[in-house]
Design a protein around this motif. Sequence first.
Motif, short mmCIF file in Angstrom:
data_model
loop_
_atom_site.label_atom_id
_atom_site.label_comp_id
_atom_site.label_asym_id
_atom_site.label_seq_id
_atom_site.Cartn_x
_atom_site.Cartn_y
_atom_site.Cartn_z
N ASN A 167 1.79 0.01 6.49
CA ASN A 167 1.37 1.33 6.95
C ASN A 167 0.55 2.06 5.88
N ASP A 168 0.76 1.72 4.58
CA ASP A 168 -0.07 2.28 3.51
C ASP A 168 -1.49 1.72 3.60
N ASN A 193 3.07 -1.05 1.45
CA ASN A 193 3.46 -1.46 2.79
C ASN A 193 2.25 -1.54 3.70
N GLU A 202 -2.89 0.73 6.33
CA GLU A 202 -3.44 1.37 7.52
C GLU A 202 -4.02 2.74 7.17
N LYS A 203 -3.27 3.51 6.39
CA LYS A 203 -3.69 4.87 6.00
C LYS A 203 -4.93 4.83 5.10
N ASN A 249 6.35 -3.43 5.89
CA ASN A 249 6.93 -2.22 6.47
C ASN A 249 5.83 -1.45 7.20
N GLY A 250 6.00 -1.23 8.48
CA GLY A 250 4.99 -0.55 9.29
C GLY A 250 4.17 -1.54 10.10
N THR A 251 3.13 -1.01 10.75
CA THR A 251 2.26 -1.85 11.57
C THR A 251 0.83 -1.73 11.11
#
Length: 145
Positions: free
Chosen positions: A80-81, A78, A83-84, A113-115
């Motif tokens: 957000n993954d 995703n 991003e991390k 999913n996520g930003t």
Amino acid sequence: MKLHELQYTEGSKKDATRVGRGMASGKGKTSTRGHKGQNSRSGGGVRPGFEGGQTPLYRRLPKIGFTSRNQKEFVLINLNDLEKMGLATVDHKTLIEAKVIKSEKQLVKVLANGTLTKKVNVKVNKISQSAKAAIEKVGGTAEEL
């Protein structure tokens, strides 16, 4: 103690029972199979799963679904993954280093999913349209292999 001196403990090894070697042995004539019947014959007995004529379990259970032999399994990542992880470029090589996937042969798909706030260059097998739009909105590139 040496290897050639090793021995089994007394009484731990028993000889196999030899059947059909005369009446005096106590296991002669019928050789522990009893008299007549299917199981007394050579090659006798029933197939695995046979329940004496009762409808067997494999026929009583419902048969549902279908599994394709050619189905492709994707590792899903995703936004957000991404991003991390904080990587500038995301491809198979960097994903293996990050221990997200185990080999180059695994298929990867990016989902939205996520930003995402950082610019990321993505090169994977599949990218959803909304994820592609989100990556390009931030200034990154999204490329399918």
